[in-house]
Design a protein around this motif. Sequence first.
Motif, PDB file in Angstrom:
ATOM      1  N   VAL A 250       3.091   2.313  -0.679  1.00  0.00           N
ATOM      2  CA  VAL A 250       3.272   1.042   0.021  1.00  0.00           C
ATOM      3  C   VAL A 250       4.490   0.323  -0.553  1.00  0.00           C
ATOM      4  O   VAL A 250       4.858   0.543  -1.711  1.00  0.00           O
ATOM      5  N   ASP A 252       6.459  -3.603  -1.217  1.00  0.00           N
ATOM      6  CA  ASP A 252       5.893  -4.790  -1.880  1.00  0.00           C
ATOM      7  C   ASP A 252       5.254  -5.774  -0.893  1.00  0.00           C
ATOM      8  O   ASP A 252       4.803  -6.852  -1.293  1.00  0.00           O
ATOM      9  N   GLN A 254       2.817  -4.293   1.109  1.00  0.00           N
ATOM     10  CA  GLN A 254       1.666  -3.423   1.402  1.00  0.00           C
ATOM     11  C   GLN A 254       1.827  -2.636   2.700  1.00  0.00           C
ATOM     12  O   GLN A 254       0.847  -2.184   3.290  1.00  0.00           O
ATOM     13  N   THR A 256       2.637   0.658   4.651  1.00  0.00           N
ATOM     14  CA  THR A 256       2.769   2.092   4.399  1.00  0.00           C
ATOM     15  C   THR A 256       4.042   2.565   5.085  1.00  0.00           C
ATOM     16  O   THR A 256       4.745   1.772   5.725  1.00  0.00           O
ATOM     17  N   PHE A 262      -1.071  -0.778   7.175  1.00  0.00           N
ATOM     18  CA  PHE A 262      -0.998  -1.388   5.842  1.00  0.00           C
ATOM     19  C   PHE A 262      -2.114  -0.804   4.964  1.00  0.00           C
ATOM     20  O   PHE A 262      -3.106  -0.294   5.466  1.00  0.00           O
ATOM     21  N   ALA A 264      -4.331  -1.613   1.085  1.00  0.00           N
ATOM     22  CA  ALA A 264      -4.557  -2.507  -0.060  1.00  0.00           C
ATOM     23  C   ALA A 264      -5.736  -1.999  -0.874  1.00  0.00           C
ATOM     24  O   ALA A 264      -6.615  -1.303  -0.361  1.00  0.00           O
ATOM     25  N   ALA A 268      -4.304   2.319  -2.476  1.00  0.00           N
ATOM     26  CA  ALA A 268      -2.855   2.242  -2.680  1.00  0.00           C
ATOM     27  C   ALA A 268      -2.585   2.356  -4.182  1.00  0.00           C
ATOM     28  O   ALA A 268      -3.449   2.048  -5.004  1.00  0.00           O
ATOM     29  N   GLU A 280      -3.424  -7.795  -3.345  1.00  0.00           N
ATOM     30  CA  GLU A 280      -2.732  -6.946  -2.368  1.00  0.00           C
ATOM     31  C   GLU A 280      -3.192  -7.272  -0.950  1.00  0.00           C
ATOM     32  O   GLU A 280      -2.393  -7.259  -0.005  1.00  0.00           O
ATOM     33  N   ALA A 284      -0.976  -8.269   2.226  1.00  0.00           N
ATOM     34  CA  ALA A 284      -1.015  -7.458   3.457  1.00  0.00           C
ATOM     35  C   ALA A 284      -1.372  -8.332   4.656  1.00  0.00           C
ATOM     36  O   ALA A 284      -0.720  -8.268   5.712  1.00  0.00           O
TER      37      ALA A 284
END
Length: 300
Positions: A250, A252, A254, A256, A262, A264, A268, A280, A284
């Motif tokens: 991921v 910064d 979150q 992908t 995404f 979290a 991850a 996270e 996200a």
Amino acid sequence: MDDCIIIGGGPAGLTAAIYLSRYHLKIRLFDCGSSRAALIPCTHNHAGYPEGISGLDLLAAMRAQAEKYGTVREAAKVTGLRVQDGGFAAWIGNREVRARSVLLATGVVNHRPPMPDALHDAALARGQIRYCPVCDGYEVTDRRVAVYGTGEHGAREALFVRSFTKDVTLIAPDRHTLPAEQLAALDAAGIACINGPATGWALEDGRIALSTAAGRLAFDSLYPALGSHIRSELAVEAGARADSSGCLEVDDHQRTSLPGLFAAGDVAKGLDQISHAMGEAGVAATTIRNMLNAEAPLWR
Ligand SMILES: Cc1cc2nc3c(=O)[nH]c(=O)nc-3n(C[C@H](O)[C@H](O)[C@H](O)COP(=O)(O)OP(=O)(O)OC[C@H]3O[C@@H](n4cnc5c(N)ncnc54)[C@H](O)[C@@H]3O)c2cc1C
């Protein structure tokens, strides 16, 4: 079509659900009921609870908070996920649900030592089996502790525990496979390295006991250091990138490598902790909100 499907109802998924519901987004959360947090007898490192809180109580409070703001939560396992028509389709068996974005918060499953489930669960409830020295190393201060594992992971865990107690033993599931420099570091820290195979697991006089190549041993607590299964399959099958261990890559925010998807929490790469999962998830959720708003303003 929903704004977001959240897969996973642990600390990461539920935090995201609270945020997204409070952004007035239409979301749906699926959870198949196997959060690692549910295994925590009482966490003492999660900020805000000076007397500690059980994982089950924390999850119940988070579920109540998410539902208060309108989260639709279903106890079901998502079995498939794919990019479709500019958004995502997820399957729960034969049922298909659609959303403009997806947050994967499916966590990991720790590999367990070879002992009967009932014994494992009883030992876990009493702190005789522990999985996370970052979380509860403090609770084994000056106790007799074993780490069950070998190689780099086992050695790292044993050396980490050493800062809580001088009585640490590293027990190999079979025979130790430790490079010379690691053996030297363990030796310098006074950590005994004992070969397995470990058999005859039992609770004896309030301790976890097992037979090893060095005879029968008993410990106040034992940390398995056997790695985990990362539950990232749905995202990988949909096209997201994972590292060699299975952890989703991921950025910064979150995101992908698959736009709109995404991740979290433990699934991850990062520190496997409740606070990290929650942080996270907040990032996200806010990125998802901003992405959807850029596509079509979320004005009321
Ligand atoms: C014994 C133990 C003690 C711990 N103690 C602490 C502590 O004191 N402090 C601390 O900070 N951390 C602690 N941890 C770590 C903490 O539990 C995790 O970091 C945290 O639970 C991660 O949250 P998560 O939401 O990423 O994953 P999880 O909590 O594991 O939740 C993932 C959820 O996804 C669901 N799911 C998975 N696949 C699917 C699917 N296909 N469809 C639908 N749902 C799915 C699962 O049912 C699960 O509910 C401990 C862990 C263990 C095992």
